[in-house]
Write an enzyme that holds these catalytic residues in place. Structure first.
Site, PDB file in Angstrom:
ATOM      1  N   ASP A 121       0.816  -1.208   0.000  1.00  0.00           N
ATOM      2  CA  ASP A 121       0.000   0.000   0.000  1.00  0.00           C
ATOM      3  C   ASP A 121       0.852   1.261   0.000  1.00  0.00           C
ATOM      4  O   ASP A 121       0.614   2.181   0.789  1.00  0.00           O
ATOM      5  CB  ASP A 121      -0.944   0.015   1.219  1.00  0.00           C
ATOM      6  CG  ASP A 121      -1.698  -1.286   1.394  1.00  0.00           C
ATOM      7  OD1 ASP A 121      -2.030  -1.913   0.373  1.00  0.00           O
ATOM      8  OD2 ASP A 121      -1.954  -1.682   2.548  1.00  0.00           O
TER       9      ASP A 121
ATOM     10  N   GLU B  66     -11.116   0.521  -3.783  1.00  0.00           N
ATOM     11  CA  GLU B  66     -10.606   0.950  -2.486  1.00  0.00           C
ATOM     12  C   GLU B  66      -9.433   1.895  -2.713  1.00  0.00           C
ATOM     13  O   GLU B  66      -9.076   2.215  -3.838  1.00  0.00           O
ATOM     14  CB  GLU B  66     -10.185  -0.265  -1.643  1.00  0.00           C
ATOM     15  CG  GLU B  66      -9.182  -1.167  -2.326  1.00  0.00           C
ATOM     16  CD  GLU B  66      -8.944  -2.466  -1.577  1.00  0.00           C
ATOM     17  OE1 GLU B  66      -9.456  -2.620  -0.465  1.00  0.00           O
ATOM     18  OE2 GLU B  66      -8.228  -3.326  -2.116  1.00  0.00           O
TER      19      GLU B  66
END
Length: 555
Positions: A15, A189
């Site tokens: 991420d 997301e």
């Protein structure tokens, strides 16, 4: 022409959120159940990244009891040019049972990337993966996934955007739901807002953080949309470029999207940066499975792709494709880029290496320090390694498929519930432990093995060796999912156990929260100690080394 070799941050570094301040680049990555939390890496060339600090390191978050793969998710870095403040938003996923996904999201700020950081400012509990955008008019916006729990509704939810109140916390006004028609892969997301030439661009992760993962983009003239899709109708970065329609499917695995022609898998969840030379890059997560398997012991690593803007104002990879590459063009005038070593070599002559992390609990001088015995790391034993409360573990990220871990430990147990040694660790249910303990039958210290596999405790009763002096040098050799365990005797390394199958210590091989595909938190190497007796024992480690070998498969 200089090139950048992927991954730029091997091992657990998922991420990635990137910013540039001046000529320095920073990346923040997720850390899940590991402390200190939220890694901060620094680079001047986008190719070589050094861990410089953590953000959550002073008790701001309690990770005890965290189930795999919950914890600290998707930190987002931003820089407010007006106030010259660094901002970091993150989610603390506290529950995933029943797919309820209870997550609290916070923001913190600092005048310097290494802090001190403010106290966490609560933003929302609506979902996860928050990102802050600082607009030119001084307003701040929060983009996040709104998690959906109701049957018959869009799963796993919608992207929502609201004006953020960074002074007092929370949001100003209402949430605006983005009907993101620019993804057919679903599982939207990690929304991030950028602004260029009068357009707001919304960058998202799609397809779930598995083999169908990708980076997608849409744009709008207003921050709240509507956002038009990229003309291709596909991700702008992925490892699996063939079309996938999975809208409404919350499955994060998509093993059918494995690309046999690519070393890199799972490319997705990226963030955008402009260089000092006016070039554009997106760091993103990726994985490399063990050869012949779909198991990823190194978890989700950070890679990078070079991008460019089309004449129509759309972002795409510099080569015009959307297939993520293991080697990409470096910034202009980069010169020769010599890769950094990811070996670890700590003799504990001062503070221990910054790369050491601990699962579930904080690193505190009362149980781990280099002060009580010069040139040693002293670890006081506490809970069993099955514990999610107080395991006494010091661990570093595994960064290759072929390496050796070595240490020397001195330990004088007087009870079988006192142990100390080294091994491999994924989470409290999954690990391998070569250690010293006390044998009542032999009335001396012995070397033996204990293993946890999917929560099952596995003893090795036929592997016991007397170590009467209480001190021994140990080595673990990891070779593509197999582990050999050795000890030093009379100056020669002797094999204690060989070819133990540890491939299950991988994102797909462990038993994560029910309904999830294992985890996504990666393999670690560790030293540690247990005292389930009187809590009066400790182990002294003389050194700790990790040596990555050449010719790692998958590289």
């Amino acid at each position: 022409m200089a090139t950048i070799q992927n991954p730029i941050i091997p091992g657990m570094a998922p991420d990635p959120s990137i910013i540039r301040v001046g000529e320095m680049y920073y990346i923040a990555t997720s850390t899940f159940h590991w402390n200190p939390a939220i890694q901060i890496f620094q680079s001047t060339d986008l190719a070589n990244w050094e861990l410089i600090d953590y953000v959550l390191k002073k008790g701001e978050v309690n990770l005890r009891g965290t189930n795999t793969p919950a914890g600290i998710w998707a930190p987002h870095l931003s820089y407010d040019e007006t106030t010259k403040r660094y901002w970091l938003a993150y989610s603390h996923m506290v529950n995933m049972a029943g797919r309820e996904f209870n997550s609290d999201s916070y923001a913190m700020w600092a005048d310097d990337i290494t802090g001190p950081w403010s106290e966490p400012i609560f933003l929302t509990a609506i979902g996860f993966d928050p990102a802050i955008f600082h607009d030119e008019d001084g307003k701040h916006y929060l983009a996040i996934l709104e998690w959906e729990t109701r049957e018959g509704y869009q799963a796993p939810g919608h992207i929502v955007i609201a004006e953020a109140d960074l002074e007092n916390g929370g949001i100003l006004g209402d949430w605006h739901r983005i009907n993101h028609g620019f993804t057919t892969r679903g599982c939207a997301e990690a929304p991030q807002i950028y602004k260029r030439n009068g357009y707001y661009y919304l960058l998202i992760a799609a397809g779930g953080t598995g083999y169908g993962h990708g980076v997608e983009i849409g744009r709008s003239k207003t921050v709240f949309g509507p956002y038009e899709p990229h003309p291709s109708g596909e991700p702008i970065i992925t490892s699996a470029p063939r079309h996938l329609f999975s809208l409404g499917d919350p499955d994060a695995g998509h093993f059918e999207m494995y690309n046999p022609e690519s070393v890199m898998q799972k490319a997705g969840h990226g963030s955008l940066v402009e260089t000092t030379t006016g070039e554009w890059y997106i760091p993103h997560l990726m994985s490399r499975p063990l050869e012949g398997t779909l198991l990823n012991p190194l978890g989700r690593e950070t890679s990078i792709q070079k991008m460019h803007w089309t004449e129509e104002g759309w972002l795409e990879m510099a080569d015009g494709s959307n297939l993520a590459k293991m080697e990409i063009e470096a910034m202009v005038n980069s010169g020769e880029l010599i890769p950094l070593s990811h070996d670890v070599n700590d003799d504990f002559s001062g503070d221990y290496d910054l790369r050491f992390m601990t699962p579930y609990r904080e690193q505190e001088n009362r149980w781990v320090n280099t002060k009580e015995r010069e040139g040693h790391l002293r670890i006081y034993g506490e809970n069993s390694f099955f514990s999610q409360i107080n395991p006494a573990i010091m661990a570093t990220r595994a960064t290759s498929f072929n390496y050796e871990v070595q240490t020397k430990v001195e330990f004088h147990p007087d009870h079988y519930s006192e142990t100390a040694g080294m091994g491999l660790y994924y989470d409290s249910n999954n690990w391998l432990y070569l250690h010293l303990t006390y044998s009542e039958e032999k009335e001396t210290t012995v070397l033996t093995i204990l293993q946890a596999k999917l929560g099952q405790r596995i003893e090795y009763p036929y592997h016991q060796l007397s170590i009467e002096e209480g001190s021994v040098e140990l080595k673990l050799v990891y070779d593509n999912g197999l582990a050999d365990l050795l000890y030093l005797k009379d100056g020669q390394w002797e094999r204690f156990a060989e070819k133990i199958d540890v491939a299950y210590l991988s994102d797909e091989g462990v038993n994560g929260e029910p309904g999830e595909i294992g985890g996504f938190t990666a393999l670690f190497n560790f030293i540690g100690s247990v005292d389930a007796h009187q809590r009066d024992s400790y182990a002294d480690f003389d050194y700790y080394t990790v040596k990555n070998k050449e010719g790692n498969k998958g590289e």
